[in-house]
Motif scaffolding. Structure first.
Motif, PDB file in Angstrom:
ATOM      1  N   GLY A  27       0.798  -1.219   0.000  1.00  0.00           N
ATOM      2  CA  GLY A  27       0.000   0.000   0.000  1.00  0.00           C
ATOM      3  C   GLY A  27       0.829   1.267   0.000  1.00  0.00           C
ATOM      4  N   GLU A  28       1.726   1.368  -1.005  1.00  0.00           N
ATOM      5  CA  GLU A  28       2.618   2.521  -1.072  1.00  0.00           C
ATOM      6  C   GLU A  28       2.608   3.145  -2.465  1.00  0.00           C
ATOM      7  OE1 GLU A  28       6.069   1.113   2.071  1.00  0.00           O
ATOM      8  OE2 GLU A  28       6.106   0.316   0.025  1.00  0.00           O
ATOM      9  N   LEU A  29       3.071   4.379  -2.515  1.00  0.00           N
ATOM     10  CA  LEU A  29       3.258   5.108  -3.770  1.00  0.00           C
ATOM     11  C   LEU A  29       4.693   5.597  -3.811  1.00  0.00           C
ATOM     12  CD1 LEU A  29       2.151   6.598  -6.341  1.00  0.00           C
ATOM     13  CD2 LEU A  29       1.649   8.528  -4.818  1.00  0.00           C
ATOM     14  N   ALA A  30       5.377   5.343  -4.931  1.00  0.00           N
ATOM     15  CA  ALA A  30       6.767   5.776  -5.068  1.00  0.00           C
ATOM     16  C   ALA A  30       6.882   6.881  -6.100  1.00  0.00           C
ATOM     17  CB  ALA A  30       7.658   4.602  -5.469  1.00  0.00           C
ATOM     18  N   ARG A  31       7.704   7.868  -5.770  1.00  0.00           N
ATOM     19  CA  ARG A  31       8.103   8.925  -6.690  1.00  0.00           C
ATOM     20  C   ARG A  31       9.570   8.697  -7.020  1.00  0.00           C
ATOM     21  NH1 ARG A  31      11.014  13.652  -6.801  1.00  0.00           N
ATOM     22  NH2 ARG A  31      10.126  15.434  -7.937  1.00  0.00           N
ATOM     23  N   VAL A  32       9.878   8.550  -8.311  1.00  0.00           N
ATOM     24  CA  VAL A  32      11.246   8.242  -8.718  1.00  0.00           C
ATOM     25  C   VAL A  32      11.719   9.289  -9.714  1.00  0.00           C
ATOM     26  CG1 VAL A  32      12.809   6.528  -9.672  1.00  0.00           C
ATOM     27  CG2 VAL A  32      10.775   5.775  -8.419  1.00  0.00           C
ATOM     28  N   ASP A  33      12.817   9.963  -9.359  1.00  0.00           N
ATOM     29  CA  ASP A  33      13.432  10.928 -10.272  1.00  0.00           C
ATOM     30  C   ASP A  33      14.503  10.190 -11.068  1.00  0.00           C
ATOM     31  OD1 ASP A  33      14.708  12.985 -11.591  1.00  0.00           O
ATOM     32  OD2 ASP A  33      14.787  14.328  -9.855  1.00  0.00           O
ATOM     33  N   VAL A  34      14.173   9.795 -12.288  1.00  0.00           N
ATOM     34  CA  VAL A  34      15.109   9.011 -13.081  1.00  0.00           C
ATOM     35  C   VAL A  34      16.206   9.876 -13.694  1.00  0.00           C
ATOM     36  CG1 VAL A  34      13.380   7.245 -13.552  1.00  0.00           C
ATOM     37  CG2 VAL A  34      13.682   9.130 -15.175  1.00  0.00           C
ATOM     38  N   SER A  35      16.045  11.205 -13.646  1.00  0.00           N
ATOM     39  CA  SER A  35      17.086  12.095 -14.155  1.00  0.00           C
ATOM     40  C   SER A  35      18.262  12.181 -13.187  1.00  0.00           C
ATOM     41  CB  SER A  35      16.517  13.498 -14.409  1.00  0.00           C
ATOM     42  OG  SER A  35      16.236  14.165 -13.180  1.00  0.00           O
ATOM     43  N   ARG A  36      18.059  11.733 -11.956  1.00  0.00           N
ATOM     44  CA  ARG A  36      19.102  11.762 -10.927  1.00  0.00           C
ATOM     45  C   ARG A  36      19.557  10.340 -10.585  1.00  0.00           C
ATOM     46  NH1 ARG A  36      18.660  16.558  -7.557  1.00  0.00           N
ATOM     47  NH2 ARG A  36      19.204  15.259  -5.758  1.00  0.00           N
ATOM     48  N   GLY A  37      19.606   9.500 -11.594  1.00  0.00           N
ATOM     49  CA  GLY A  37      19.947   8.105 -11.370  1.00  0.00           C
ATOM     50  C   GLY A  37      18.685   7.323 -11.092  1.00  0.00           C
ATOM     51  N   PHE A  38      18.377   7.168  -9.795  1.00  0.00           N
ATOM     52  CA  PHE A  38      17.144   6.490  -9.400  1.00  0.00           C
ATOM     53  C   PHE A  38      16.792   6.968  -7.992  1.00  0.00           C
ATOM     54  CE2 PHE A  38      14.437   2.758  -8.426  1.00  0.00           C
ATOM     55  CZ  PHE A  38      13.691   2.723  -9.594  1.00  0.00           C
TER      56      PHE A  38
END
Length: 334
Positions: A211-222
């Motif tokens: 029951g989670e939501l992830a925000r991933v900035d792929v421009s900064r690696g991961f």
């Protein structure tokens, strides 16, 4: 698309009326005409291996919808200008590809898709009809099936690269479109199911297991941040299945399939808003948005009688709903 009945359904949200367009050699008409023997398979039950089994669709740059046919191991093509199916693109058996699942089209003319029954992702060149079926690196399975089930997929609007998830492998990866080289990362959430990019190239992923939501900035690696979704009651975690990014507000709308609710996450405030659904037994699988900005989803549990009233529906919510004007929210059963 209707995986049980081999057709695509076009619904007018204004009138609630639907039109049905069966695939060639599909099974929909058998269902309409009834059964001829007691031992005949019940058409409409979840058994895509006996039919095309259209599962997912996306609109490509040529203005046509490309459809994963999970049962017939092919990619269907539907022309909305003519409301007609074109010949499907069959995937060769020797590739080992099994169960085409979720599909997304890029800006270069490729339709990328996951293969949930084998350890592959693939792409179709929509001009030439050529497939590239790509082997995924080994990953440990956390599921009862023994595989990692490649599942969610989306295209980064910033650089047009494809990213995917492995639901039971807790991995997220992307493919270099020039070399087809794979790069994978450990998922920041367990059970990464479906994913979408926002217009800044931030990847949002549902964590189905916890029951989670992830925000991933792929421009900064991961670089990732994980948000715990609100519980229905203590110890009753939500099960976020898929999500969509509203094109106007960039809010994240999440399908949740344990408690008859959907969620809205407002990134600027890092805050969830919860919307109760009108029927018990609700099960929705993806999110889309109308031209007017409404949030629309199909309500389709398996089997259909699990839904209160046993009538599958398209549900649309107006995010600007005003309680003083109840007509602004509608649920159309069709």
């Amino acid at each position: 698309v209707d995986q049980g009945l081999d057709h695509i359904v076009v619904t007018d949200p204004t009138t609630g009326q639907s039109e049905y367009f069966p695939q060639a050699d599909g099974r929909a008409m058998e269902y309409r005409e009834g059964y001829t023997s007691a031992d005949q398979e019940v058409i409409g039950e979840f058994n895509p291996g006996s039919r095309h089994g259209p599962h997912s669709l996306d609109l490509a740059i040529d203005g046509k919808y490309y459809v994963t046919n999970a049962g017939s191991r092919s990619i269907g093509v539907f022309d909305p200008a003519k409301n007609a199916w074109e010949p499907s693109h069959a995937i060769a058996a020797e590739t080992g590809a099994v169960y085409p699942h979720t599909i997304r089209a890029d800006k270069k003319g490729y339709a990328w898709f996951t293969l949930a029954g084998s350890e592959h992702v693939a792409r179709l060149d929509i001009k030439s009809g050529k497939f590239d079926v790509i082997d995924l690196p080994h990953a440990t399975s956390g599921g009862i099936s023994g595989g990692t089930q490649p599942y969610g997929i989306d295209i980064n609007p910033v650089d047009d690269t494809m990213w995917y998830s492995r639901l039971f492998g807790d991995r997220i990866g992307h493919v270099n479109p020039e070399t087809l080289e794979i790069t994978e990362y450990d998922s920041p959430v367990r059970g990464p199911r479906r994913m979408r990019f926002d217009d800044k190239g931030i990847l949002w992923v549902t964590g189905y297991s916890e029951g989670e939501l992830a925000r991933v900035d792929v421009s900064r690696g991961f670089d990732s941040t994980v948000y715990q979704m609100p519980e229905f009651a203590e110890g009753f975690r939500p099960a976020p299945y898929a999500l969509g990014v509203h094109p106007d507000t960039q809010d994240i709308w999440i399908n949740e399939n344990m408690t008859d609710r959907i969620f809205r996450f407002i990134p600027a405030e890092e805050r969830f808003v919860v919307y109760p659904l009108p029927l018990s037994g609700s099960y929705s699988r993806d999110m889309t948005f109308s031209a007017e900005g409404r949030v629309c989803l199909s309500n389709n549990p398996i089997p259909p009688p699990a839904l209160e009233g046993a009538m599958l529906e398209i549900l649309c919510i107006d995010p600007n709903y005003n309680p003083a004007n109840p007509s602004m929210i509608s649920s159309t059963q069709n």
